[in-house]
Design a protein around this motif. Structure first.
Motif, PDB file in Angstrom:
ATOM      1  N   GLY A   1       1.756  -2.133  -1.851  1.00 18.38           N
ATOM      2  CA  GLY A   1       1.968  -2.111  -3.289  1.00 18.38           C
ATOM      3  C   GLY A   1       2.298  -0.711  -3.748  1.00 18.38           C
ATOM      4  O   GLY A   1       2.014  -0.308  -4.873  1.00 18.38           O
ATOM      5  N   SER A   2       2.939   0.038  -2.873  1.00 21.60           N
ATOM      6  CA  SER A   2       3.188   1.466  -3.104  1.00 21.60           C
ATOM      7  C   SER A   2       4.112   1.741  -4.289  1.00 21.60           C
ATOM      8  O   SER A   2       4.068   2.829  -4.850  1.00 21.60           O
ATOM      9  CB  SER A   2       3.778   2.097  -1.844  1.00 21.60           C
ATOM     10  N   ALA A   3       4.939   0.788  -4.673  1.00 23.21           N
ATOM     11  CA  ALA A   3       5.912   1.042  -5.730  1.00 23.21           C
ATOM     12  C   ALA A   3       5.375   0.761  -7.130  1.00 23.21           C
ATOM     13  O   ALA A   3       6.014   1.106  -8.111  1.00 23.21           O
ATOM     14  CB  ALA A   3       7.181   0.224  -5.489  1.00 23.21           C
ATOM     15  N   GLY A   4       4.201   0.158  -7.225  1.00 23.74           N
ATOM     16  CA  GLY A   4       3.618  -0.110  -8.540  1.00 23.74           C
ATOM     17  C   GLY A   4       2.996   1.139  -9.135  1.00 23.74           C
ATOM     18  O   GLY A   4       2.925   2.195  -8.503  1.00 23.74           O
ATOM     19  N   GLY A   5       2.533   1.026 -10.359  1.00 26.03           N
ATOM     20  CA  GLY A   5       1.945   2.177 -11.044  1.00 26.03           C
ATOM     21  C   GLY A   5       0.781   2.787 -10.294  1.00 26.03           C
ATOM     22  O   GLY A   5       0.740   3.996 -10.047  1.00 26.03           O
ATOM     23  N   LEU A   6      -0.203   1.971  -9.917  1.00 28.27           N
ATOM     24  CA  LEU A   6      -1.349   2.465  -9.159  1.00 28.27           C
ATOM     25  C   LEU A   6      -0.924   2.924  -7.768  1.00 28.27           C
ATOM     26  O   LEU A   6      -1.346   3.974  -7.288  1.00 28.27           O
ATOM     27  CB  LEU A   6      -2.426   1.384  -9.051  1.00 28.27           C
ATOM     28  N   GLY A   7      -0.054   2.153  -7.123  1.00 31.35           N
ATOM     29  CA  GLY A   7       0.407   2.496  -5.780  1.00 31.35           C
ATOM     30  C   GLY A   7       1.072   3.857  -5.719  1.00 31.35           C
ATOM     31  O   GLY A   7       0.859   4.631  -4.777  1.00 31.35           O
ATOM     32  N   ARG A   8       1.897   4.177  -6.712  1.00 30.49           N
ATOM     33  CA  ARG A   8       2.563   5.489  -6.737  1.00 30.49           C
ATOM     34  C   ARG A   8       1.536   6.617  -6.817  1.00 30.49           C
ATOM     35  O   ARG A   8       1.657   7.634  -6.141  1.00 30.49           O
ATOM     36  CB  ARG A   8       3.535   5.567  -7.909  1.00 30.49           C
ATOM     37  N   ARG A   9       0.504   6.419  -7.612  1.00 29.75           N
ATOM     38  CA  ARG A   9      -0.533   7.452  -7.739  1.00 29.75           C
ATOM     39  C   ARG A   9      -1.327   7.603  -6.446  1.00 29.75           C
ATOM     40  O   ARG A   9      -1.655   8.705  -6.022  1.00 29.75           O
ATOM     41  CB  ARG A   9      -1.452   7.117  -8.905  1.00 29.75           C
ATOM     42  N   VAL A  10      -1.634   6.472  -5.826  1.00 30.02           N
ATOM     43  CA  VAL A  10      -2.371   6.515  -4.560  1.00 30.02           C
ATOM     44  C   VAL A  10      -1.532   7.212  -3.495  1.00 30.02           C
ATOM     45  O   VAL A  10      -2.039   8.058  -2.752  1.00 30.02           O
ATOM     46  CB  VAL A  10      -2.775   5.091  -4.116  1.00 30.02           C
ATOM     47  N   CYS A  11      -0.250   6.893  -3.419  1.00 26.34           N
ATOM     48  CA  CYS A  11       0.628   7.540  -2.433  1.00 26.34           C
ATOM     49  C   CYS A  11       0.682   9.050  -2.645  1.00 26.34           C
ATOM     50  O   CYS A  11       0.625   9.817  -1.676  1.00 26.34           O
ATOM     51  CB  CYS A  11       2.037   6.965  -2.523  1.00 26.34           C
TER      52      CYS A  11
END
Length: 94
Positions: free
Chosen positions: A13-23
């Motif tokens: 789920g790297s492209a979602g809002g949370l995913g981008r922050r986690v990445c």
């Protein structure tokens, strides 16, 4: 964090809002070579990976068990699941 892992960290789920922050946080703490971006649309993950030189990309579709099994092939050492799941498939496979 780097010393606690033996391989890269897959963020599903790297492209979602949370995913981008986690990445961004994984890349900051562990280095971009420790990051694997997972999304059901690999083109989206590949586009995002350009911001993290050295990061990997894997197709990770939560609705497709075979796809998830392929995404989880070693040397993945940890998985962070960011999207809402209809069923806990990732947890079952890990």
């Amino acid at each position: 964090m780097r010393s606690e892992t033996t391989g890269p960290i897959l963020v599903i789920g790297s492209a979602g809002g949370l995913g981008r922050r986690v990445c961004a946080e994984v890349a900051r703490q562990c280095g971009p070579d420790s990051l694997v971006l997972g999304d059901h649309r690999p083109d989206r993950a590949a586009s995002q990976a350009q911001g993290h030189p050295g990061a990997g990309v894997r197709r990770a579709d939560l609705r497709d068990t075979a796809c998830l099994e392929n995404a989880l092939v070693p040397p993945i050492s940890a998985v962070i699941v960011c999207p809402r799941q209809e069923r806990p498939e990732v947890q079952r496979l890990c």
